[in-house]
Design an enzyme around this catalytic site. Structure first.
Site, PDB file in Angstrom:
ATOM      1  N   SER A 261      54.281   0.514 -72.878  1.00 39.62           N
ATOM      2  CA  SER A 261      53.697  -0.801 -72.639  1.00 39.62           C
ATOM      3  C   SER A 261      52.825  -1.231 -73.816  1.00 39.62           C
ATOM      4  O   SER A 261      52.495  -0.433 -74.688  1.00 39.62           O
ATOM      5  CB  SER A 261      52.839  -0.769 -71.374  1.00 39.62           C
ATOM      6  OG  SER A 261      51.634  -0.080 -71.660  1.00 39.62           O
ATOM      7  N   LYS A 262      52.465  -2.497 -73.789  1.00 37.62           N
ATOM      8  CA  LYS A 262      51.624  -3.037 -74.848  1.00 37.62           C
ATOM      9  C   LYS A 262      50.310  -2.250 -74.914  1.00 37.62           C
ATOM     10  O   LYS A 262      49.778  -1.998 -75.981  1.00 37.62           O
ATOM     11  CB  LYS A 262      51.346  -4.509 -74.573  1.00 37.62           C
ATOM     12  CG  LYS A 262      50.394  -5.129 -75.567  1.00 37.62           C
ATOM     13  CD  LYS A 262      50.347  -6.625 -75.458  1.00 37.62           C
ATOM     14  CE  LYS A 262      49.413  -7.217 -76.490  1.00 37.62           C
ATOM     15  NZ  LYS A 262      48.015  -6.824 -76.314  1.00 37.62           N
ATOM     16  N   ARG A 263      49.825  -1.879 -73.739  1.00 39.15           N
ATOM     17  CA  ARG A 263      48.546  -1.153 -73.716  1.00 39.15           C
ATOM     18  C   ARG A 263      48.625   0.187 -74.456  1.00 39.15           C
ATOM     19  O   ARG A 263      47.675   0.589 -75.115  1.00 39.15           O
ATOM     20  CB  ARG A 263      48.076  -0.960 -72.281  1.00 39.15           C
ATOM     21  CG  ARG A 263      46.734  -1.650 -72.070  1.00 39.15           C
ATOM     22  CD  ARG A 263      46.229  -1.575 -70.646  1.00 39.15           C
ATOM     23  NE  ARG A 263      47.104  -2.280 -69.740  1.00 39.15           N
ATOM     24  CZ  ARG A 263      47.459  -1.810 -68.542  1.00 39.15           C
ATOM     25  NH1 ARG A 263      47.049  -0.626 -68.138  1.00 39.15           N
ATOM     26  NH2 ARG A 263      48.244  -2.521 -67.752  1.00 39.15           N
ATOM     27  N   GLY A 265      50.425   0.756 -77.008  1.00 34.43           N
ATOM     28  CA  GLY A 265      50.374   0.388 -78.420  1.00 34.43           C
ATOM     29  C   GLY A 265      48.947   0.105 -78.850  1.00 34.43           C
ATOM     30  O   GLY A 265      48.486   0.591 -79.878  1.00 34.43           O
ATOM     31  N   ASP A 266      48.234  -0.672 -78.032  1.00 33.81           N
ATOM     32  CA  ASP A 266      46.846  -1.012 -78.370  1.00 33.81           C
ATOM     33  C   ASP A 266      45.991   0.248 -78.462  1.00 33.81           C
ATOM     34  O   ASP A 266      45.182   0.415 -79.367  1.00 33.81           O
ATOM     35  CB  ASP A 266      46.251  -1.944 -77.305  1.00 33.81           C
ATOM     36  CG  ASP A 266      46.913  -3.320 -77.349  1.00 33.81           C
ATOM     37  OD1 ASP A 266      47.545  -3.629 -78.388  1.00 33.81           O
ATOM     38  OD2 ASP A 266      46.825  -4.064 -76.357  1.00 33.81           O
TER      39      ASP A 266
END
Ligand code: GLU
Length: 502
Positions: A261-263, A265-266
């Protein structure tokens, strides 16, 4: 095989996740491998989830990856329009066919009524399913008298059209990746096919378009597998031949636990989108992080597909030649951000010095330096094995342009010996006598001197590096001195001696 026609059918609901890019890529590779057609269809029937800019982002992402669309909104084609909202007028007639054949029905239940039913079921720890068990007790054209539901239609009451899923029937079908699958219809609900806003839902539009666009293979993410039984039923109800299906396994988090998920990646500092997303909550992109599209595509291709050999570096052309759906695995693929960098490094290292120099030039200029092309080519050739991104080259070459202003204290402690001053002064005399300041000639002269004197080579070289670079880093020392030249080398020795001294 008859004509291969595949489609990538994203919904423009935000930036395209790299999992989506991989789906597009596999469709593209499969199409090209089989002399087929790759279609881009934008599925924007859910107006509530529409995000401005997403469609353009999808197109730009594919273009950056080198994925060429054969038929689409910009490319045209004989099966258009290729945006579902532009095909709006076309779907109702298909919902009507299902109504006429008795495979679908009108339902008038309001969102509030359905909500109440869901809550009631929850109280009993059950999930409410709108299906054959309950539909006769609800508010629809099956439970109501014909005159009643026709009256509702005439009055313009809000309705949806639902698929009438048969009760307790086994649906048998096949997926290229997963093999034979059997699902009993009692686990499925009467999905909404057409909504009160005059728009079809994903399910109806998707099947109608795949049929009208003569799609031969549907290659899509695993998250759509639960919809497949309904889709198979829809094909059967229409009396259409279904395409072949292949559901791709998920891209997993680096630790393998769940979907990427994007999270993630962050948290870990890597992008999960191909391009920078500039709208609203912005997101990083591979392109802007300095990845080469070829490296990005190569990495993505191998996340789920394997060539059956140890080979890892594939050009797009090679991917096309080697690709087959049969070699796509069943289980999810763990995303590895370090491996992504590794791929970029491989592509960077394989660039010619000329290419790399021209890519690096703007970065160098941004640091306020300019240098002749041939000198820059020689320079990047010295350090390209040390970086994964062009933007990181500067940190490897800064000292070629600027003499040290300070000297690394740790390095001084470790590398600067009692006789360093004496040895470097002698070294300076040796260097002064060399006319051909090439790396090999200088090295030879210096090594001869060290040999004659019986000095410790490491000790001399470490001190030498310290005055030239200012720290214990950088490529082969004689490559550095050759590049900066005799004068500058001598100047740096002097400066180092007087600065570190002793
Ligand atoms: N519009 C769907 C999506 O956003 C397409 C699924 C499919 O390929 O059928 O992923």
């Amino acid at each position: 095989m008859s004509q291969v026609r595949v489609r990538f059918a994203p919904s423009p609901t935000g930036p395209l996740h790299i999992g989506g890019v991989r789906t597009a890529l596999y469709n593209y590779l499969f199409a090209k491998k089989n002399n087929g057609t790759f279609i881009l269809r934008i599925e924007d029937t859910d107006q509530t989830r529409f995000v401005e800019g997403a469609e353009k982002y999808i197109m730009e992402s594919l273009k950056w990856c080198g994925i060429i669309v054969d038929e689409g909104i910009n490319e045209g084609g004989n099966y258009g329009p290729y945006r579902q909202s532009d095909r709006k007028s076309l779907y109702r007639q298909y919902a009507d066919i299902l109504l006429e054949k008795g495979y679908a029905y009108y339902a008038f239940d309001t969102p509030e009524q359905l909500d109440a039913l869901r809550k009631e079921s929850e109280k009993e720890h059950k999930t409410f399913i709108y299906n054959a068990d309950v539909r006769e007790k609800l508010n629809n054209s099956i439970s109501l008298k014909e005159s009643e539901w026709k009256e509702k239609l005439n009055r313009g009451e809000n309705y949806v059209i639902r698929y009438k899923m048969p009760q307790n029937e086994d649906i048998n079908f096949e997926d290229i990746i997963r093999g034979k699958i059997v699902v009993n219809t009692s686990t499925l609900d009467d999905k909404v096919l057409f909504k009160s806003d005059g728009m079809p839902t994903y399910h109806l539009a998707n099947i109608v378009d795949d049929h009208l666009m003569e799609i031969s293979h549907v290659i899509r993410g695993e998250e759509w597998l639960p919809s497949l039984p309904l889709h198979i039923m829809l094909y059967r109800s229409f009396g259409w031949q279904a395409p072949l299906f292949a559901h791709l396994p998920l891209l997993l988090k680096p630790d393998g636990k769940g979907k990427l998920s994007k999270r993630d990646g962050d948290k870990m500092g890597f992008p999960v989108f191909p391009l920078f997303w500039p709208y609203g909550e912005t997101a990083k992109g591979y392109r802007e992080e300095g990845y080469y599209p070829e490296a990005f595509v190569n990495m993505l291709a191998l996340l789920g597909w394997n060539p059956g050999t140890e080979k890892e570096i594939f050009s797009l052309k090679e991917l096309i030649d080697s690709f087959s759906i049969e070699r796509v695995g069943k289980s999810g693929s763990r995303f590895d951000p370090e491996k992504a960098k590794w791929f970029n490094h491989q592509y960077l290292e394989n660039r010619t010095d000329k290419q790399l120099a021209s890519e690096f030039k703007e970065h160098l200029n941004a640091h306020g330096y300019q240098v002749a092309d041939d000198r820059l080519e020689a320079l990047v050739g010295l350090v390209k094995m040390r970086v994964s991104f062009v933007k990181d080259l500067w940190d490897q070459v800064d000292f070629f342009f600027k003499a040290p202003e300070t000297y690394d204290q740790e390095a001084i402690k470790k590398r600067w010996k009692d006789d360093s001053v004496k040895q470097l002064s002698e070294l300076k005399t040796i260097l002064e006598k060399i006319d051909d300041f090439s790396s090999s000639r200088t090295e030879e002269a210096v090594m001869t001197w060290i040999g004659e004197k019986g000095y410790n080579t490491g000790a001399v070289m470490n001190a030498f590096r310290l005055v030239i670079v200012g720290a214990s880093r950088g490529p082969h020392i004689f490559d550095i001195t050759s590049w900066i030249g005799k004068e500058e080398t001598l100047r740096r020795i002097d400066a180092g001696l007087s600065s570190i001294g002793r």
